[in-house]
Design a protein around this motif. Structure first.
Motif, PDB file in Angstrom:
ATOM      1  N   VAL A   4       0.853  -1.185   0.000  1.00  0.00           N
ATOM      2  CA  VAL A   4       0.000   0.000   0.000  1.00  0.00           C
ATOM      3  C   VAL A   4       0.891   1.238   0.000  1.00  0.00           C
ATOM      4  O   VAL A   4       2.084   1.153   0.279  1.00  0.00           O
ATOM      5  CB  VAL A   4      -0.954   0.027   1.220  1.00  0.00           C
ATOM      6  CG1 VAL A   4      -1.898  -1.155   1.201  1.00  0.00           C
ATOM      7  CG2 VAL A   4      -0.195   0.077   2.524  1.00  0.00           C
ATOM      8  N   ARG A   5       0.311   2.364  -0.292  1.00  0.00           N
ATOM      9  CA  ARG A   5       1.027   3.646  -0.262  1.00  0.00           C
ATOM     10  C   ARG A   5       0.498   4.477   0.907  1.00  0.00           C
ATOM     11  O   ARG A   5      -0.704   4.498   1.175  1.00  0.00           O
ATOM     12  CB  ARG A   5       0.816   4.413  -1.553  1.00  0.00           C
ATOM     13  CG  ARG A   5       1.377   3.707  -2.740  1.00  0.00           C
ATOM     14  CD  ARG A   5       2.547   4.462  -3.261  1.00  0.00           C
ATOM     15  NE  ARG A   5       3.114   3.753  -4.396  1.00  0.00           N
ATOM     16  CZ  ARG A   5       4.405   3.587  -4.544  1.00  0.00           C
ATOM     17  NH1 ARG A   5       5.232   4.058  -3.651  1.00  0.00           N
ATOM     18  NH2 ARG A   5       4.874   2.957  -5.586  1.00  0.00           N
ATOM     19  N   ASP A  10       0.367  10.002   7.697  1.00  0.00           N
ATOM     20  CA  ASP A  10       0.217   8.653   8.267  1.00  0.00           C
ATOM     21  C   ASP A  10       1.323   8.355   9.264  1.00  0.00           C
ATOM     22  O   ASP A  10       2.476   8.708   9.045  1.00  0.00           O
ATOM     23  CB  ASP A  10       0.319   7.583   7.168  1.00  0.00           C
ATOM     24  CG  ASP A  10      -1.001   7.197   6.571  1.00  0.00           C
ATOM     25  OD1 ASP A  10      -2.045   7.616   7.101  1.00  0.00           O
ATOM     26  OD2 ASP A  10      -0.997   6.479   5.564  1.00  0.00           O
ATOM     27  N   SER A  11       0.959   7.689  10.326  1.00  0.00           N
ATOM     28  CA  SER A  11       1.933   7.045  11.199  1.00  0.00           C
ATOM     29  C   SER A  11       1.778   5.550  10.938  1.00  0.00           C
ATOM     30  O   SER A  11       0.828   5.126  10.272  1.00  0.00           O
ATOM     31  CB  SER A  11       1.641   7.368  12.668  1.00  0.00           C
ATOM     32  OG  SER A  11       0.397   6.802  13.047  1.00  0.00           O
ATOM     33  N   LEU A  15      -1.736   3.796   9.669  1.00  0.00           N
ATOM     34  CA  LEU A  15      -1.755   2.999   8.450  1.00  0.00           C
ATOM     35  C   LEU A  15      -2.239   1.579   8.747  1.00  0.00           C
ATOM     36  O   LEU A  15      -3.067   1.044   8.027  1.00  0.00           O
ATOM     37  CB  LEU A  15      -0.345   2.961   7.843  1.00  0.00           C
ATOM     38  CG  LEU A  15      -0.251   2.295   6.493  1.00  0.00           C
ATOM     39  CD1 LEU A  15       0.649   3.115   5.585  1.00  0.00           C
ATOM     40  CD2 LEU A  15       0.294   0.906   6.602  1.00  0.00           C
ATOM     41  N   LEU A  16      -1.751   0.974   9.830  1.00  0.00           N
ATOM     42  CA  LEU A  16      -2.198  -0.367  10.204  1.00  0.00           C
ATOM     43  C   LEU A  16      -3.691  -0.385  10.501  1.00  0.00           C
ATOM     44  O   LEU A  16      -4.404  -1.288  10.081  1.00  0.00           O
ATOM     45  CB  LEU A  16      -1.431  -0.869  11.436  1.00  0.00           C
ATOM     46  CG  LEU A  16      -0.066  -1.446  11.180  1.00  0.00           C
ATOM     47  CD1 LEU A  16       0.659  -1.691  12.494  1.00  0.00           C
ATOM     48  CD2 LEU A  16      -0.159  -2.731  10.385  1.00  0.00           C
ATOM     49  N   TYR A  17      -4.166   0.599  11.239  1.00  0.00           N
ATOM     50  CA  TYR A  17      -5.590   0.627  11.591  1.00  0.00           C
ATOM     51  C   TYR A  17      -6.458   0.799  10.344  1.00  0.00           C
ATOM     52  O   TYR A  17      -7.493   0.155  10.215  1.00  0.00           O
ATOM     53  CB  TYR A  17      -5.877   1.725  12.607  1.00  0.00           C
ATOM     54  CG  TYR A  17      -7.266   1.597  13.161  1.00  0.00           C
ATOM     55  CD1 TYR A  17      -7.543   0.628  14.110  1.00  0.00           C
ATOM     56  CD2 TYR A  17      -8.296   2.404  12.714  1.00  0.00           C
ATOM     57  CE1 TYR A  17      -8.822   0.479  14.611  1.00  0.00           C
ATOM     58  CE2 TYR A  17      -9.573   2.255  13.206  1.00  0.00           C
ATOM     59  CZ  TYR A  17      -9.833   1.296  14.161  1.00  0.00           C
ATOM     60  OH  TYR A  17     -11.101   1.137  14.645  1.00  0.00           O
ATOM     61  N   LEU A  45       4.897   9.496   8.320  1.00  0.00           N
ATOM     62  CA  LEU A  45       5.316   9.115   6.974  1.00  0.00           C
ATOM     63  C   LEU A  45       4.897  10.154   5.938  1.00  0.00           C
ATOM     64  O   LEU A  45       3.786  10.677   6.005  1.00  0.00           O
ATOM     65  CB  LEU A  45       4.696   7.769   6.594  1.00  0.00           C
ATOM     66  CG  LEU A  45       4.996   6.599   7.513  1.00  0.00           C
ATOM     67  CD1 LEU A  45       4.168   5.384   7.098  1.00  0.00           C
ATOM     68  CD2 LEU A  45       6.466   6.273   7.511  1.00  0.00           C
ATOM     69  N   PRO A  46       5.759  10.444   4.982  1.00  0.00           N
ATOM     70  CA  PRO A  46       5.341  11.316   3.880  1.00  0.00           C
ATOM     71  C   PRO A  46       4.392  10.561   2.949  1.00  0.00           C
ATOM     72  O   PRO A  46       4.294   9.336   3.013  1.00  0.00           O
ATOM     73  CB  PRO A  46       6.656  11.658   3.178  1.00  0.00           C
ATOM     74  CG  PRO A  46       7.632  10.637   3.608  1.00  0.00           C
ATOM     75  CD  PRO A  46       7.163  10.077   4.913  1.00  0.00           C
ATOM     76  N   ALA A  47       3.712  11.271   2.107  1.00  0.00           N
ATOM     77  CA  ALA A  47       2.780  10.651   1.156  1.00  0.00           C
ATOM     78  C   ALA A  47       3.548   9.811   0.141  1.00  0.00           C
ATOM     79  O   ALA A  47       4.643  10.164  -0.274  1.00  0.00           O
ATOM     80  CB  ALA A  47       1.980  11.721   0.439  1.00  0.00           C
TER      81      ALA A  47
END
Length: 70
Positions: A4-5, A10-11, A15-17, A45-47
């Motif tokens: 995934v991107r 995002d942390s 992202l996991l959730y 995290l950056p995009a």
């Protein structure tokens, strides 16, 4: 596992959730094992960062809740 991107802001937990519906220690550990270089990106995290998401159950098996009266 699938790739995934990240979305801007995002942390790892977010992202996991979003992807698995959970962000517990076991899910986070599995993600870090698949993506050891991810720590170089920082806490937020950056995009567009490509992340391998582990294949896990949607929710971990819940243990019996602990009560103060047990």
């Amino acid at each position: 596992m699938r790739r995934v991107r990240s979305i801007a802001g995002d942390s790892v937990n977010l992202l996991l959730y979003r992807e698995l519906g959970r962000s517990d220690d076991a899910a986070e550990e599995a993600l870090w094992r698949l993506n050891p270089e991810l720590a170089e990106q920082g806490a937020v995290l950056p995009a567009g960062v490509s992340v391998l998401v582990p294949e896990l159950d949607a929710q971990p098996v819940a243990s019996r809740p602990v009560s103060a009266w047990d």
